[in-house]
Design a protein around this motif. Structure first.
Motif, short mmCIF file in Angstrom:
data_model
loop_
_atom_site.label_atom_id
_atom_site.label_comp_id
_atom_site.label_asym_id
_atom_site.label_seq_id
_atom_site.Cartn_x
_atom_site.Cartn_y
_atom_site.Cartn_z
N ALA A 104 0.83 -1.21 0.00
CA ALA A 104 0.00 0.00 0.00
C ALA A 104 0.86 1.26 0.00
N TYR A 105 1.99 1.22 0.70
CA TYR A 105 2.90 2.36 0.69
C TYR A 105 3.51 2.56 -0.70
N SER A 106 3.91 1.46 -1.32
CA SER A 106 4.58 1.56 -2.62
C SER A 106 3.64 2.05 -3.71
N THR A 107 2.37 1.66 -3.64
CA THR A 107 1.40 2.08 -4.65
C THR A 107 0.82 3.46 -4.37
N GLY A 108 1.06 3.99 -3.18
CA GLY A 108 0.55 5.31 -2.85
C GLY A 108 -0.87 5.31 -2.34
N GLU A 109 -1.45 4.12 -2.08
CA GLU A 109 -2.81 4.08 -1.54
C GLU A 109 -2.89 4.73 -0.17
N ILE A 110 -1.87 4.51 0.63
CA ILE A 110 -1.75 5.16 1.94
C ILE A 110 -0.29 5.54 2.14
N THR A 111 -0.03 6.29 3.17
CA THR A 111 1.34 6.68 3.50
C THR A 111 1.63 6.34 4.96
N PRO A 112 2.90 6.15 5.30
CA PRO A 112 3.24 5.91 6.71
C PRO A 112 2.76 7.04 7.62
N LEU A 113 2.78 8.26 7.13
CA LEU A 113 2.34 9.39 7.94
C LEU A 113 0.85 9.28 8.26
N ARG A 114 0.07 8.88 7.27
CA ARG A 114 -1.37 8.73 7.50
C ARG A 114 -1.65 7.60 8.49
N VAL A 115 -0.93 6.51 8.36
CA VAL A 115 -1.11 5.39 9.30
C VAL A 115 -0.70 5.81 10.71
N ALA A 116 0.40 6.55 10.81
CA ALA A 116 0.86 7.00 12.13
C ALA A 116 -0.16 7.93 12.78
N ALA A 175 4.09 10.87 20.52
CA ALA A 175 3.43 11.20 19.26
C ALA A 175 4.34 12.00 18.34
N GLU A 176 5.10 12.92 18.91
CA GLU A 176 5.99 13.76 18.09
C GLU A 176 7.08 12.92 17.42
N ASP A 177 7.65 11.99 18.17
CA ASP A 177 8.70 11.14 17.60
C ASP A 177 8.13 10.18 16.56
N ILE A 178 6.94 9.66 16.80
CA ILE A 178 6.30 8.75 15.84
C ILE A 178 6.02 9.48 14.53
N LEU A 179 5.51 10.71 14.62
CA LEU A 179 5.24 11.49 13.42
C LEU A 179 6.53 11.84 12.68
N ARG A 180 7.60 12.07 13.42
CA ARG A 180 8.88 12.36 12.77
C ARG A 180 9.36 11.14 11.97
N GLN A 181 9.29 9.96 12.58
CA GLN A 181 9.70 8.75 11.87
C GLN A 181 8.81 8.50 10.66
#
Length: 256
Positions: free
Chosen positions: A148-160, A185-191
């Motif tokens: 899903a990340y590779s196809t652009g359906e979702i992003t890690p930021l959206r999941v976080a 939360a701040e560190d998770i969003l940064r990653q």
């Protein structure tokens, strides 16, 4: 049933329950165990170990425990959540042929070893994001997230962001479950932001890049305290760095 046994509770399937923000329904009722320490705990243990009073006290504690009621009396009218992800074929039932055994290079870097391990996983039918949303209790695999990340359906930021909101909701009434004892939360969003940029550039580190992974509190994961299920361990043994397994997960791009 017995004279002293509570009436059983029949829980509806989760898809039949309105768990929206405006609903008063709940699936399970949270229960808080009493907290005791020091002299009070010693007195409680002394009573619990006595023959007559201990049996009566144990009966009262079990009677007021929601988990015991659920296991003993409740009826769950839905299929189990945990089912095999891959079909059991005849070749798995028998001894695997030698040519089907793959050995991962121990000298390779953690990202390279992850990619080699991914190739060993049996190929399953690919599902789109809409298919995954419609599946009740569908557990996303690493391959699902990576695809899903590779196809652009979702992003890690959206999941976080969804994860952080879920953690906050789990710590709020009426179901203060607190599944995670610590989360930044701040560190998770940064990653997640860094991982999203890597996918946008087309160079993710590995299949674990952007996948959220929880670390047990007895494993060092800086900057979180290593409590080991206690309230005092981190005071005597502060966490100053990552454990080896955590370092390898970070090197693969996982969000911790």
């Amino acid at each position: 049933m017995g004279l002293l046994r509570d009436a059983g509770v029949v829980y509806k399937p989760v898809e039949q329950i309105d768990l929206g923000p405006c609903s008063n329904e709940s699936y399970f009722k949270a229960d808080k165990a009493p907290r005791m320490a020091g002299f009070l705990l010693k007195i409680f243990a002394w009573f619990l170990e006595s023959r007559i009073i201990g049996a009566l006290l144990l009966y009262i504690v079990k009677k007021n425990n929601q988990v015991h009621k659920l296991v003993s009396n409740a009826t769950l009218e839905e299929p189990p959540m945990f089912v095999p992800l891959h079909p059991i074929t005849d070749c798995i039932k028998t001894d695997l042929n030698q040519q089907e055994v793959k050995q991962i290079d121990s000298d390779a870097s953690p990202p390279e070893r992850v990619q080699q391990a991914i190739k060993c996983i049996p190929v399953t039918s690919e599902k789109s994001l809409d298919d995954l949303k419609s599946s009740c209790f569908w557990r996303w695999t690493i391959a699902d997230y990576s695809r899903a990340y590779s196809t652009g359906e979702i992003t890690p930021l959206r999941v976080a962001e969804h994860f952080i909101n879920a953690v906050r909701e789990s710590c709020s009434p009426p179901l203060p479950m607190s599944f995670f004892i610590n989360s930044d939360a701040e560190d998770i969003l940064r990653q997640a932001t860094e991982s999203t940029l890597r996918y946008e550039r087309g160079n993710p580190i590995s299949a674990l890049d952007g996948v959220l992974i929880a670390i047990k509190d007895e494993i060092d994961c800086y900057p979180y305290p290593t409590t080991g299920g206690t309230k005092w361990l981190h005071k005597f043994r502060p966490c100053t760095g990552d454990a080896c397994c955590v370092m390898r997960l970070r090197s693969c791009g996982a969000i911790l």
